[in-house]
Design a protein around this motif. Structure first.
Motif, mmCIF file in Angstrom:
data_model
loop_
_atom_site.group_PDB
_atom_site.id
_atom_site.type_symbol
_atom_site.label_atom_id
_atom_site.label_comp_id
_atom_site.label_asym_id
_atom_site.label_seq_id
_atom_site.Cartn_x
_atom_site.Cartn_y
_atom_site.Cartn_z
ATOM 1 N N SER A 1 0.845 -1.192 0.000
ATOM 2 C CA SER A 1 0.000 0.000 0.000
ATOM 3 C C SER A 1 0.880 1.242 0.000
ATOM 4 C CB SER A 1 -0.941 0.015 1.212
ATOM 5 O OG SER A 1 -0.191 0.047 2.409
ATOM 6 N N GLY B 1 -4.155 10.745 -5.967
ATOM 7 C CA GLY B 1 -4.240 9.447 -5.305
ATOM 8 C C GLY B 1 -5.472 8.665 -5.726
ATOM 9 N N TYR B 2 -6.587 9.357 -5.871
ATOM 10 C CA TYR B 2 -7.813 8.690 -6.295
ATOM 11 C C TYR B 2 -7.659 8.105 -7.695
ATOM 12 C CZ TYR B 2 -12.540 8.149 -8.120
ATOM 13 O OH TYR B 2 -13.671 7.651 -8.720
ATOM 14 N N SER C 1 -5.511 5.074 -7.536
ATOM 15 C CA SER C 1 -6.220 3.933 -6.940
ATOM 16 C C SER C 1 -7.079 3.229 -7.986
ATOM 17 C CB SER C 1 -7.080 4.394 -5.763
ATOM 18 O OG SER C 1 -8.199 5.147 -6.198
ATOM 19 N N LYS C 2 -7.587 3.986 -8.939
ATOM 20 C CA LYS C 2 -8.384 3.396 -10.018
ATOM 21 C C LYS C 2 -7.522 2.547 -10.946
ATOM 22 C CE LYS C 2 -10.897 6.594 -11.996
ATOM 23 N NZ LYS C 2 -11.428 7.920 -12.397
ATOM 24 N N MET D 1 -3.526 0.758 -7.517
ATOM 25 C CA MET D 1 -2.668 0.986 -6.360
ATOM 26 C C MET D 1 -3.504 1.074 -5.089
ATOM 27 S SD MET D 1 0.044 3.731 -8.053
ATOM 28 C CE MET D 1 0.838 4.093 -6.495
ATOM 29 N N ASN D 2 -3.020 0.472 -4.015
ATOM 30 C CA ASN D 2 -3.718 0.499 -2.721
ATOM 31 C C ASN D 2 -3.322 1.774 -1.975
ATOM 32 O OD1 ASN D 2 -4.877 -2.027 -3.211
ATOM 33 N ND2 ASN D 2 -3.109 -3.095 -2.329
ATOM 34 N N ILE D 3 -4.206 2.758 -1.995
ATOM 35 C CA ILE D 3 -3.899 4.090 -1.466
ATOM 36 C C ILE D 3 -4.643 4.337 -0.158
ATOM 37 C CG2 ILE D 3 -3.978 6.569 -1.928
ATOM 38 C CD1 ILE D 3 -2.136 5.171 -3.841
ATOM 39 N N TYR E 1 -8.407 -0.161 1.836
ATOM 40 C CA TYR E 1 -7.731 0.761 0.930
ATOM 41 C C TYR E 1 -8.716 1.691 0.205
ATOM 42 C CZ TYR E 1 -4.074 -2.760 1.640
ATOM 43 O OH TYR E 1 -3.177 -3.631 2.197
ATOM 44 N N GLY E 2 -8.136 2.677 -0.489
ATOM 45 C CA GLY E 2 -8.949 3.629 -1.230
ATOM 46 C C GLY E 2 -9.678 4.606 -0.338
#
Length: 359
Positions: free
Chosen positions: A100, A113-114, A117-118, A121-123, A306-307
């Protein structure tokens, strides 16, 4: 062993190191975590600048201002030197073997970051900005310290204003939101507060200063950098093309000074705090808040939730999806309790929409 990356995006801010400390130590002590520090924000993922953070690295930094990882507000992976390099960032994230990535920043950082995440990636987001303009949270760390700095500046300007019977103007940061100006203005006993959310009428300000001159012989004005006159525009200091938010505001205090000098017989002086507001050690409350935010983020990682971004709602920590804060700004509204308190005290906001609640 979980492997977690940490980066600090956007402008530096008091409390960043306290949060790095909290995330790092909490993961190491409770979850056998290995921490990878990403240097200079998203630039570290683009330019492959990373280093492992040890327990020692996370010690002795609680009161330290700035960020030990460095930061950048121009390295947007989706527009880096004119190119979309997001796929490169995702590939390097996997190459590092990260489970993450913790991102600390404001709306620009969370918007990036959003989008990442799409892409898989585990944000986990951590709310950092002195502007306090992030959606879904009552507070961001760094805000209280910035307000404290601005309030001290007002206390100092007041003695000069009183001694020389002047109008003293203080320009604060805050971009398109007036939270710093509003809170510092109340804490510092300002006579006039000008916010980006409510365009001002110069005649209203002139009237307020003349009234104060007859009563206390001087006036204190706090103006947010994003404030603008009715039917006018914000004062732009410069434009940085490759930044998530390319506009850099600044200079409204000098503009307002020039306007007031055309209508008032008294001397008018303008001061801009600039980056002084975001430098130095965090207050005790910001240190505690940053610590609580960091340990909460570590728990979200441990639960693989995450997310999400950590937020404060109804004075309690929780989390909301990154999507809810991305590409948005939290503005001061008429319903805000602090704004209503200012109106009840007779503070002038330079516009007919916000008339003091005087009986």
């Amino acid at each position: 062993m979980m492997r977690v990356g940490i980066l600090t995006g956007g402008g530096d801010c008091q409390g960043l190191n306290a949060t790095i400390r909290a995330v790092g130590k909490s993961l190491m002590l409770n979850y056998n975590g290995q921490i990878i520090g990403i240097e200079e924000g998203f630039a570290g993922l683009l330019e492959r600048k990373v280093r492992e953070l040890t327990y020692t690295d996370c010690s002795g930094i609680l009161a330290l201002g700035g960020t030990i990882l460095g930061s950048s507000n121009t390295a947007n992976p989706f527009n880096y030197k004119g190119k979309d390099c997001s796929a490169q960032v995702v590939a390097y994230y996997h190459e590092l073997g990260l489970d993450s990535l913790v991102i600390m920043g404001g709306d620009g950082t969370m918007s990036i970051g959003y989008e990442l995440s799409k892409l898989g990636m585990n944000i986990i987001g951590v709310p950092k900005t002195i502007d306090n303009d992030l959606m879904c949270t009552e507070r961001t760390f760094g805000f209280e310290t910035a307000v404290s700095v601005a309030t001290e500046a007002l206390d100092r300007l007041r003695t000069t204003g009183h001694s020389h019977k002047r109008v003293m103007i203080l320009e604060t940061m805050g971009r398109y939101a007036g939270w710093i100006a509003l809170h510092a203005g109340i804490a510092g006993g300002a006579d006039v507060i000008l916010l980006p959310e409510f365009p001002y009428d110069i005649d209203e300000i002139v009237s307020a200063c003349r009234l104060r001159a007859s009563e206390q012989q001087y006036s204190i004005i706090v103006v947010a950098e994003g404030a603008k006159p009715q039917h006018g525009s914000m004062v732009v200091q410069q434009t940085i093309a490759d930044s998530p938010d390319p506009i850099r505001l600044g200079g409204i205090a000098e503009n307002l000074k020039s306007q007031l000098e055309q209508h008032l017989k008294v001397e008018v002086r303008a001061t801009s705090l600039g980056h002084i507001q975001r430098g130095g050690s965090p207050t005790a409350n910001d240190r505690i808040f940053a610590t609580n935010i960091g340990t909460y983020a570590a728990d979200l990682i441990a639960r693989k939730h995450y997310g999400q971004i950590v937020v404060q709602q109804q004075n309690r920590l929780t989390s909301v999806p990154l999507q809810q804060v991305a590409n948005q700004t939290k503005a001061v509204t008429l319903e805000d309790t602090t704004l209503q308190s200012a109106l009840a005290l007779g503070i002038n906001f330079g516009c007919s929409e916000l008339k003091p609640n005087l009986r």
